[in-house]
Design an enzyme around this catalytic site. Structure first.
Site, PDB file in Angstrom:
ATOM      1  N   GLY A  72       0.879  -1.408  -0.188  1.00  0.00           N
ATOM      2  CA  GLY A  72      -0.117   0.035  -0.109  1.00  0.00           C
ATOM      3  C   GLY A  72       0.788   1.452  -0.134  1.00  0.00           C
ATOM      4  N   SER A  73       1.769   1.291   0.688  1.00  0.00           N
ATOM      5  CA  SER A  73       2.718   2.535   0.925  1.00  0.00           C
ATOM      6  C   SER A  73       3.249   2.837  -0.477  1.00  0.00           C
ATOM      7  CB  SER A  73       3.900   2.188   1.710  1.00  0.00           C
ATOM      8  OG  SER A  73       3.361   2.013   3.046  1.00  0.00           O
TER       9      SER A  73
ATOM     10  N   GLN B 181      -7.557  -0.363   3.496  1.00  0.00           N
ATOM     11  CA  GLN B 181      -8.528  -0.809   4.701  1.00  0.00           C
ATOM     12  C   GLN B 181     -10.028  -1.488   4.040  1.00  0.00           C
ATOM     13  OE1 GLN B 181      -7.880  -1.489   8.073  1.00  0.00           O
ATOM     14  NE2 GLN B 181      -5.864  -0.559   7.743  1.00  0.00           N
TER      15      GLN B 181
ATOM     16  N   CYS C 249       2.146   2.989  14.048  1.00  0.00           N
ATOM     17  CA  CYS C 249       3.102   3.725  13.310  1.00  0.00           C
ATOM     18  C   CYS C 249       3.927   4.930  14.128  1.00  0.00           C
ATOM     19  CB  CYS C 249       2.936   4.543  12.076  1.00  0.00           C
ATOM     20  SG  CYS C 249       1.801   3.099  10.973  1.00  0.00           S
TER      21      CYS C 249
ATOM     22  N   SER D  15      -3.180  -3.348  -0.721  1.00  0.00           N
ATOM     23  CA  SER D  15      -2.338  -4.127   0.162  1.00  0.00           C
ATOM     24  C   SER D  15      -2.496  -5.473   0.507  1.00  0.00           C
ATOM     25  CB  SER D  15      -1.821  -3.157   1.272  1.00  0.00           C
ATOM     26  OG  SER D  15      -0.750  -4.231   2.166  1.00  0.00           O
ATOM     27  N   GLY D  16      -1.918  -6.424  -0.112  1.00  0.00           N
ATOM     28  CA  GLY D  16      -2.126  -7.827   0.125  1.00  0.00           C
ATOM     29  C   GLY D  16      -2.244  -8.136   1.684  1.00  0.00           C
ATOM     30  N   HIS D  17      -1.438  -7.835   2.330  1.00  0.00           N
ATOM     31  CA  HIS D  17      -1.552  -8.177   3.778  1.00  0.00           C
ATOM     32  C   HIS D  17      -2.419  -7.982   4.676  1.00  0.00           C
ATOM     33  CE1 HIS D  17       0.419  -5.256   6.356  1.00  0.00           C
ATOM     34  NE2 HIS D  17       0.832  -4.541   5.037  1.00  0.00           N
TER      35      HIS D  17
ATOM     36  N   ASN E 169      -7.771   3.832   8.816  1.00  0.00           N
ATOM     37  CA  ASN E 169      -7.261   2.677   9.339  1.00  0.00           C
ATOM     38  C   ASN E 169      -7.293   2.441  10.791  1.00  0.00           C
ATOM     39  OD1 ASN E 169      -5.234   4.974   8.420  1.00  0.00           O
ATOM     40  ND2 ASN E 169      -3.697   3.933   9.784  1.00  0.00           N
TER      41      ASN E 169
ATOM     42  N   THR F  49      12.370  -7.778 -11.140  1.00  0.00           N
ATOM     43  CA  THR F  49      11.824  -9.003 -11.493  1.00  0.00           C
ATOM     44  C   THR F  49      10.480  -9.008 -10.280  1.00  0.00           C
ATOM     45  OG1 THR F  49      13.876 -10.025 -12.118  1.00  0.00           O
ATOM     46  CG2 THR F  49      12.054 -11.654 -11.531  1.00  0.00           C
TER      47      THR F  49
HETATM   48  C1  LIG Z   1      -1.529  -0.576   6.090  1.00  0.00           C
HETATM   49  C2  LIG Z   1      -1.741   0.695   5.299  1.00  0.00           C
HETATM   50  C3  LIG Z   1      -0.958   1.125   4.377  1.00  0.00           C
HETATM   51  C4  LIG Z   1       0.407   0.615   4.047  1.00  0.00           C
HETATM   52  O1  LIG Z   1       0.380  -0.685   3.474  1.00  0.00           O
HETATM   53  P1  LIG Z   1       1.785  -1.357   3.281  1.00  0.00           P
HETATM   54  O2  LIG Z   1       1.321  -2.598   2.450  1.00  0.00           O
HETATM   55  O3  LIG Z   1       1.826  -2.083   4.755  1.00  0.00           O
HETATM   56  O4  LIG Z   1       2.700  -0.616   2.956  1.00  0.00           O
HETATM   57  C5  LIG Z   1      -1.544   2.185   3.778  1.00  0.00           C
HETATM   58  N1  LIG Z   1      -2.835   2.837   4.000  1.00  0.00           N
HETATM   59  C6  LIG Z   1      -3.595   2.236   4.754  1.00  0.00           C
HETATM   60  C7  LIG Z   1      -4.808   2.832   4.919  1.00  0.00           C
HETATM   61  C8  LIG Z   1      -3.060   1.240   5.644  1.00  0.00           C
HETATM   62  O5  LIG Z   1      -3.948   0.858   6.402  1.00  0.00           O
END
Ligand SMILES: *Cc1c(COP(=O)(O)O)cnc(C)c1O
Length: 394
Positions: free
Chosen positions: A69-70, A178, A323, A198-200, A150, A236
């Site tokens: 996401g970042s 989110q 954070c 963001s996948g995680h 978030n 890659t």
């Molecule tokens: C977690 C989060 C991110 C960052 O995502 P990453 O994959 O950890 O870099 C960005 N924006 C929001 C709103 C998030 O909750």
């Protein structure tokens, strides 16, 4: 342990893990290679791209895989800034409660000569579309507003904001990290030009994510090198991670309605239980919020001590600001919705997983009640409040 920090990260799903292992094991070829073994990896990559695109109503070529996401936020905002600059547009609009991936990028752009307007967020944790409209000028290059916050989970009127941006010819980006898999997203219907995910955060692997950018939007690179990702992101590709992310996204999206219904009920029960604690308050609108998100302030205590004691009781929670851990500043999100410093310090975010049970909810309610009472019993601030030397706010 009750894991109640799903807004920070999630456990990978079994299907996503199986996919990841399968690709690592059987398809380790380089997608840019010409032999069939490499081409098979390329196929896996492109299938993942189709799957991701179809979930948000986009076309495959509008999806760019990133490390998360970042990175997607950084690339979207930097690209829009550059597109604007070439047309003499150097104004960007956002809000005070964005993720730091957005806020820190905007800080840098401000130093580079852009004018940044950060809108206030109301006490209910919601941005008002008319306030966005009011600050758009003919210099505005971009509006970037998160889909769901978030920390407090509030869901913004994205389609309306997007419509305003389109009427005024301004690019619209949303950080949907989110929101995705929790609320239905269609980038066309909701007037979204760019979107980060963001996948995680949806049971996929860490270090995976994507940026949707509507065709015709010229992205600029953060990473220079090879011609991967249509030349917009060198390196890659993380094929196992991307394949697993696509599986997780599809899986969570298919279960979205059912999950939302289940979690909303659990969330409401948790909110009702915690609201029984005196001098406490829910942060953000009670209804327009993610089904998984509960965020409270408790007057007269420190969020950090609350978290440590909950950990001892087997609950993994957050003060809402992973954070800012290590710093004494209260959450910028809680300050943005108008909580004063003292109150913002006593915050707790419980972000529920799909496997949470009624027993877990009862356990959490009791544990928080106990810990808050205990911490207040020796808090000097609480003593002053009870003695009337300080005014209660909540
Ligand atoms: C977690 C989060 C991110 C960052 O995502 P990453 O994959 O950890 O870099 C960005 N924006 C929001 C709103 C998030 O909750």
């Amino acid at each position: 342990m009750i894991y109640a920090d799903n807004a920070a990260t999630t456990k990978m799903s079994d299907l996503a893990i199986a996919k990841m292992v399968e690709v690592i094991d059987d398809n380790y070829g380089n997608p840019s290679s010409l032999y069939r073994f490499g081409q098979r990896a390329k196929e896996i990559l492109e299938t993942a791209r189709e799957e991701v695109a179809s979930v948000i109503g986009a076309e495959p070529r509008e999806i760019l895989f990133t490390s998360g996401g970042s990175e997607a936020d950084n690339q979207a905002i930097r690209s829009a800034a550059l597109i604007g600059k070439e047309k003499g547009k150097t104004h960007i609009i956002s809000t005070k409660f964005e993720h730091h991936a957005v806020l820190h990028t905007l800080d840098k752009l401000e130093k580079e000569g852009f004018e940044i307007t950060l809108l206030d967020v109301h006490e209910d944790g919601l941005v008002r579309p008319e306030e966005v409209a009011a600050v758009i000028t003919d210099k505005t290059a971009l509006v970037t507003i998160m889909y769901a916050n978030n920390e407090i989970g509030t869901i913004q009127p994205i389609a309306e904001i997007g419509k305003i941006c389109h009427e005024k010819g301004v690019l619209f980006h949303t950080d949907a990290v989110q929101a995705i898999t929790h609320v239905p997203i269609n980038v066309v219907e909701q007037n979204i030009d760019m979107l980060s995910a963001s996948g995680h955060k949806f049971h996929g692997p860490k270090g995976t994510g994507f940026l949707y950018a509507r065709k015709g939007i010229k992205l600029s690179n953060l990473i220079e090198g090879g011609a991967q990702e249509r030349g917009k992101r060198a390196g890659t590709e993380n094929v196992p991670g991307i394949a697993a992310m696509a599986v997780a996204l599809k899986e969570a999206t298919e279960k979205m309605e059912e999950t939302a219904k289940y979690l909303t009920e659990k969330r409401n029960k948790l909110i009702a239980g915690l609201a029984e604690i005196e001098h406490s308050a829910l942060n953000g609108d009670a209804k327009k919020r993610l089904p998984s998100n509960v965020n409270f302030c408790f007057e007269g205590i420190e969020g950090e001590s609350l978290l440590l004691l909950l950990d001892e009781k087997g609950i993994a929670a957050s003060s809402g600001s992973a954070c800012t851990s290590g710093s004494l500043d209260p959450s910028h999100v809680l300050l943005a919705i108008g909580r004063v410093h003292d109150v913002a310090h006593g915050s707790l975010r419980l972000s529920l997983g799909e496997d949470v049970t009624d027993e877990d909810i009862d356990y959490m309610i009791n544990a928080v009640k106990e810990v808050v009472t205990y911490l207040r019993s020796f808090s000097p601030i609480w003593r002053d409040l009870v003695a009337g030397k300080k005014q209660f706010i909540l």
